[in-house]
Design a protein around this motif. Structure first.
Motif, PDB file in Angstrom:
ATOM      1  N   ALA A   1     -62.025 -47.400 -44.504  1.00  0.00           N
ATOM      2  CA  ALA A   1     -61.162 -47.504 -45.677  1.00  0.00           C
ATOM      3  C   ALA A   1     -61.923 -47.279 -46.972  1.00  0.00           C
ATOM      4  O   ALA A   1     -61.322 -47.029 -48.014  1.00  0.00           O
TER       5      ALA A   1
ATOM      6  N   ARG B   1     -35.443 -55.721 -56.405  1.00  0.00           N
ATOM      7  CA  ARG B   1     -34.575 -55.832 -57.579  1.00  0.00           C
ATOM      8  C   ARG B   1     -34.652 -57.226 -58.206  1.00  0.00           C
ATOM      9  O   ARG B   1     -34.069 -57.469 -59.258  1.00  0.00           O
TER      10      ARG B   1
ATOM     11  N   ILE C   1     -58.188 -51.597 -41.512  1.00  0.00           N
ATOM     12  CA  ILE C   1     -58.333 -51.438 -42.959  1.00  0.00           C
ATOM     13  C   ILE C   1     -59.235 -52.534 -43.539  1.00  0.00           C
ATOM     14  O   ILE C   1     -59.747 -52.416 -44.643  1.00  0.00           O
TER      15      ILE C   1
ATOM     16  N   VAL D   1     -46.310 -51.109 -56.479  1.00  0.00           N
ATOM     17  CA  VAL D   1     -46.141 -50.900 -55.037  1.00  0.00           C
ATOM     18  C   VAL D   1     -47.523 -51.031 -54.397  1.00  0.00           C
ATOM     19  O   VAL D   1     -48.103 -50.074 -53.928  1.00  0.00           O
TER      20      VAL D   1
ATOM     21  N   ALA E   1     -56.929 -46.353 -48.981  1.00  0.00           N
ATOM     22  CA  ALA E   1     -57.664 -46.483 -47.716  1.00  0.00           C
ATOM     23  C   ALA E   1     -57.703 -45.158 -46.965  1.00  0.00           C
ATOM     24  O   ALA E   1     -58.718 -44.790 -46.384  1.00  0.00           O
ATOM     25  N   ALA E   2     -56.578 -44.448 -46.999  1.00  0.00           N
ATOM     26  CA  ALA E   2     -56.520 -43.155 -46.308  1.00  0.00           C
ATOM     27  C   ALA E   2     -57.538 -42.183 -46.895  1.00  0.00           C
ATOM     28  O   ALA E   2     -58.090 -41.339 -46.192  1.00  0.00           O
TER      29      ALA E   2
ATOM     30  N   PRO F   1     -31.874 -54.400 -52.782  1.00  0.00           N
ATOM     31  CA  PRO F   1     -33.148 -54.624 -52.099  1.00  0.00           C
ATOM     32  C   PRO F   1     -33.955 -55.698 -52.829  1.00  0.00           C
ATOM     33  O   PRO F   1     -33.738 -55.939 -54.017  1.00  0.00           O
TER      34      PRO F   1
ATOM     35  N   PRO G   1     -52.244 -50.674 -42.129  1.00  0.00           N
ATOM     36  CA  PRO G   1     -52.786 -50.095 -40.887  1.00  0.00           C
ATOM     37  C   PRO G   1     -53.937 -50.922 -40.318  1.00  0.00           C
ATOM     38  O   PRO G   1     -54.693 -51.551 -41.063  1.00  0.00           O
TER      39      PRO G   1
ATOM     40  N   THR H   1     -37.060 -54.650 -44.249  1.00  0.00           N
ATOM     41  CA  THR H   1     -36.054 -53.883 -44.997  1.00  0.00           C
ATOM     42  C   THR H   1     -34.716 -53.890 -44.280  1.00  0.00           C
ATOM     43  O   THR H   1     -33.664 -54.085 -44.904  1.00  0.00           O
TER      44      THR H   1
ATOM     45  N   GLU I   1     -48.440 -49.812 -50.738  1.00  0.00           N
ATOM     46  CA  GLU I   1     -48.512 -48.353 -50.643  1.00  0.00           C
ATOM     47  C   GLU I   1     -49.803 -47.839 -51.280  1.00  0.00           C
ATOM     48  O   GLU I   1     -50.444 -46.925 -50.776  1.00  0.00           O
TER      49      GLU I   1
ATOM     50  N   PRO J   1     -42.732 -52.632 -38.950  1.00  0.00           N
ATOM     51  CA  PRO J   1     -42.795 -52.520 -40.418  1.00  0.00           C
ATOM     52  C   PRO J   1     -41.422 -52.399 -41.071  1.00  0.00           C
ATOM     53  O   PRO J   1     -41.248 -52.773 -42.212  1.00  0.00           O
ATOM     54  N   ASN J   2     -40.448 -51.862 -40.327  1.00  0.00           N
ATOM     55  CA  ASN J   2     -39.130 -51.647 -40.930  1.00  0.00           C
ATOM     56  C   ASN J   2     -38.233 -52.878 -40.856  1.00  0.00           C
ATOM     57  O   ASN J   2     -37.155 -52.899 -41.446  1.00  0.00           O
TER      58      ASN J   2
ATOM     59  N   ARG K   1     -52.663 -48.470 -49.007  1.00  0.00           N
ATOM     60  CA  ARG K   1     -52.618 -47.536 -47.892  1.00  0.00           C
ATOM     61  C   ARG K   1     -53.177 -46.164 -48.304  1.00  0.00           C
ATOM     62  O   ARG K   1     -53.968 -45.555 -47.585  1.00  0.00           O
TER      63      ARG K   1
ATOM     64  N   ARG L   1     -35.383 -57.620 -61.911  1.00  0.00           N
ATOM     65  CA  ARG L   1     -34.282 -57.561 -62.887  1.00  0.00           C
ATOM     66  C   ARG L   1     -33.520 -58.878 -62.912  1.00  0.00           C
ATOM     67  O   ARG L   1     -33.065 -59.324 -63.956  1.00  0.00           O
TER      68      ARG L   1
END
Lengths: 325, 494
Positions: free
Chosen positions: B379, B303, B134, B101, B110-111, B300, B131, B453, B104, B449-450, B107, B306
């Motif tokens: 970052a 996958r 960065i 991932v 960096a945080a 999603p 973000p 998905t 993530e 960002p969403n 992120r 697989r």
């Protein structure tokens, strides 16, 4: 004889009375006791202080940060800006969150049922095995799966639920071909498939709790019950169940908490789909925070979830307590 | 003032103080905001004062790796050794890790202010999902000469100006150097094709659907693949909107297709269900997916790992992926003969809005592994060390030359080097010209960002037969309109 004796007594009291004022100036027993108490309490606090510090820093401080963060638009990186209650207002208007919450209702009911009923029945069956050695063997057989990581079970069941997986093969084998389907890709079956994965649903921890509860029931009660005709199912219903209320309460509370925190199953098996049919609130929290970078909003949903769990736990406790009464 | 009121006021004051204190304690709170891209390189010459170790996550090109790849690469290490020779006291350390991932992880690092000095970052992620603030904006440096490529007037000329234009953020910032191209296509099991009596790979979408049906009728699973909307839409929208491509890319007044173009196009009802072309391809696409392995249709996109295993195990005849799959198939020593073909052309016979353009290269493009960004001080706290940022930029200039890029990219043979005057390995020679052709790729997903998905969720649900096209339209319309409106408001595009 009495006079000298009483005189002696008098003398003794007089002597005591004479000494007391002298000691009171330097030594006050109550103050000394108080000091000893303070010292003892201080020492006790000192010993448990690390626990409280760790608990506070790692458990309560993050919760506090989450509360503060929920009032901001923090993206996980840049300076958060205060947005007041905007995130909470958005949460109550969010269609996805509403769907996730609705999905959580059957999830919670199913999981609470599975957390209590199968382990209780298994515990009863094992408890009624006459030979201790066999009891031990069955107990071990049911508890051994405890060492298998949950993620392995999840991945296994992902394969079982495939269109060419074990579940469909078994259905075909017993002549129920009509029921064969890709379980995780249909909205009508996906949520149920996630809830009821893990057959035979005998959670080792819950089994042990019930089993130890059954062991703790005094023999006299069982004997008295037997004399009154409470044997077999009557005993289970009228003796075992009422005496296992406290264990049931704990397990129901834990199951409610676990059901609201159900992340791994939908994340790894369906990603919340198909559509939003297996989206759970905590998966939504994960998505909005970790994937979309909207940590402020994610924290506000977390707080709402916290309140929901708290309310449900209190309600569950009240319910089981009244039953006991 | 009563004692009770005094106590309440005191409690409120303490709570407010704690609130303010905690707000200031949130990671990133003490740093500068990222409202404007931090630039690097404008008029700055390489600084020699700073010495130390530069950390770099080079993804597929990590040299001497045991985790990130297992190819035993050395080219980037050779470059690091050369740089160290020219810069005494400066070394480059490569991070040998593999991330499932990655976004993530970046992120989170960096945080915490612990991101690597130089890191792999796709332009789309740097422009959108990661973000703001960065990575440094390299655009000013691109306009200056690169001292390690003196034959070019500017660094941009040594790279690929067309790629730079296509990958700029809406603000005009360029957050990475972009040195390789991915080509995508359908990889197939030739043995299963033969078993089904198929001799030729398909050239058009109609032929592809026919191929899938033939395979299914022969008892073979035609495709194991999560129909990833993010990729599939590029093939289709790039074709169906080909006449309007130029107009759409000009909506924000800057060249190339950007998040601003997308948000404006949605607002004008072009890249939206209001336009008949936007959803016209879904039923056409479903003709094929109805024959595919059903377990992946609503899954999603992650996958696909697989699904790939199914293909590698010989359980499915086809799998869609990037050019890196060739190397993976060879490494896995799969027990079948394999080959590949590009995404089929969509003809007017397949769809009434189709132009018949070749959109095979619409997916992939400048999205390989030679995509490197520099951490900002926010970052990565070590970038605050005086002179370090300039030395790190100098390292990027050092590897940002056609010569170095070509040697590093060709060492794996997975991607096409895209810098000026570079040549790919012999196996990819037939694709060499792709990097110089106009890169026409149209898609939706930048605005929020969403979106990625949520679009996948609706697309998969439709393909799985769980919702109708009308229901899909009803779900898509508010989703796109809200995302685009928010994007326009945040970026002053109203």
């Amino acid at each position: 004889m009495s006079t000298p004796a009483s005189g002696l007594q008098t003398d003794s009291r007089t002597a005591g009375a004479r000494v007391a004022p002298a000691r009171s100036a330097a030594y006050d027993p109550r103050r000394s006791q108080r000091r000893r108490n303070v010292r003892a309490v201080g020492l006790g606090l000192l010993f448990i202080a690390p626990t409280f510090v760790i608990l506070g820093y790692f458990m309560y401080y993050p919760a506090y940060v989450a509360f503060v963060g929920s009032l901001t638009d923090w993206d996980g990186f840049n300076t958060p800006r205060a947005v007041g209650l905007q995130n909470f207002a958005n949460a109550f208007r969010d269609g996805n969150l509403r769907v996730a919450g609705l999905n959580n209702i059957p999830w919670a009911i199913g999981k609470v049922f599975l957390a209590v009923v199968p382990p209780f029945l298994a515990a009863e069956l094992i408890f009624h095995v006459r030979r201790q050695r066999w009891q031990y063997l069955y107990r071990t057989l049911f508890v051994v799966p405890l060492i298998i990581p949950g993620i392995v079970t999840i991945l296994l069941w992902t394969f079982y639920y495939r269109s060419d997986g074990l579940v469909n093969q078994v259905l075909g084998f017993v002549g129920l071909d009509a029921l064969q389907q890709p379980w995780l890709t249909r909205p009508s079956t996906a949520l149920g498939a996630l809830i009821f994965m893990g057959f035979p649903w005998v959670t080792p921890f819950n089994l042990l709790i019930f089993y130890s509860g059954l062991q703790a029931i005094p023999g006299e009660i069982l004997e008295a019950g037997a004399l009154d005709g409470a044997t077999g199912w009557r005993r289970v219903l009228f003796i075992d169940l009422p005496l296992l209320v406290s264990q049931t309460r704990v397990l129901v509370t834990l199951a409610i908490i676990a059901s609201v925190q159900a992340l791994l199953e939908p994340l790894l098996m369906t990603g919340g789909g198909p559509g939003t049919s297996t989206l759970t609130p905590i998966l939504y929290v994960y998505r909005t925070g970790v994937e979309y970078g909207d940590f402020g909003y994610s924290m506000s949903i977390s707080l709402i979830l916290f309140l929901v769990v708290l309310l449900l736990s209190v309600a569950a406790n009240r319910l089981t307590r009244s039953r006991k009464a | 003032m009563s004692r009770h009121v005094r106590r309440s006021v005191r409690t409120l004051a303490v709570a407010a103080g704690m609130l303010a204190l905690t707000t200031s304690c949130l990671p990133g709170a003490s740093s500068e905001g990222g409202d404007e891209a931090e630039t690097i390189g404008a008029g700055e010459s390489p600084a020699e004062e700073w010495t130390g170790t530069i950390t770099m996550f080079a993804q597929e090109y990590t040299p001497n790796a045991e985790v990130a790849n297992s190819y035993g690469l050395t080219a980037l290490q050779d470059a690091a050794d050369g740089f160290a020779e020219e810069h005494p006291g400066v070394t480059v350390e490569f991070v040998d890790e593999k991330f499932d991932v990655y976004t993530e992880q970046v992120r989170v690092k960096a945080a915490a202010g612990e991101l690597w000095d130089v890191y792999w970052g796709q332009w789309a992620a740097l422009n959108g999902s990661l973000p703001e603030g960065i990575a440094y904006d390299l655009a000013p440096a691109f306009e200056e000469p690169n001292p390690y490529a003196p034959e070019y007037d500017t660094w941009a000329e040594a790279m690929n100006p067309q790629v730079i234009e296509a990958t700029r953020a809406g603000s005009g910032a360029s957050y990475n150097i972009n040195g390789d191209f991915v080509t995508t296509g359908w990889y197939y099991n030739a043995d299963l094709f033969e078993q089904a009596g198929i001799t030729e790979p398909p050239a058009t979408w109609g032929e592809f659907v026919e191929l899938c049906t033939t395979l299914r009728d022969a008892g073979i699973t035609p495709v194991a693949f999560v129909p990833y909307y993010g990729h599939m839409q590029r093939h289709w929208l790039s074709d169906l909107y080909s006449d309007d491509f130029e107009a759409i890319t000009q909506l924000d007044g800057a060249p190339g297709f950007s998040g601003a173009d997308e948000a404006l196009a949605i607002g004008e009802g072009i890249l939206s269900p209001a336009d008949p072309r936007f959803l016209a391809w879904w039923p056409t696409f479903k003709q094929a997916t109805d024959t595919w392995q059903p377990d992946y249709i609503t899954a999603p996109a992650e996958r696909n790992d697989r699904a790939k295993q199914d293909f590698f195990a010989g359980d499915a005849a086809m799998y869609y992926s990037g050019s890196q799959t060739a190397r993976e198939l060879a490494s896995a020593e799969v027990p079948f003969t394999w080959a590949s073909f590009p995404f089929p052309t969509i003809t007017p016979e397949d769809n009434e809005f189709a132009s018949g353009d070749d959109t095979a290269s619409a997916v992939g493009g400048p999205t390989g592994a030679y995509q490197y960004a520099i951490s900002t001080a926010q970052a990565n706290s070590t970038m605050e060390e005086p002179g370090k940022a300039e030395v790190v930029l100098d390292w990027l200039r050092y590897i940002g030359t056609p010569e170095t890029a070509q040697s590093v990219v060709n060492e794996t043979g997975q991607f096409l080097p895209s810098f000026t005057d570079t040549e790919p390995v012999e196996d990819l020679a037939e694709f060499a010209d792709i990097v110089n052709q106009p890169w026409q790729s149209l898609y939706v997903g930048f605005s929020a960002p969403n979106l990625d998905t949520d679009l996948q969720r609706i697309f998969g649900n439709y393909l799985g037969g769980n919702i109708t096209i009308e229901q899909a339209r009803d779900e898509l319309t508010p989703l796109l309109e809200t995302a685009a409106a928010d994007f326009r408001a945040q970026n002053g595009l109203e």
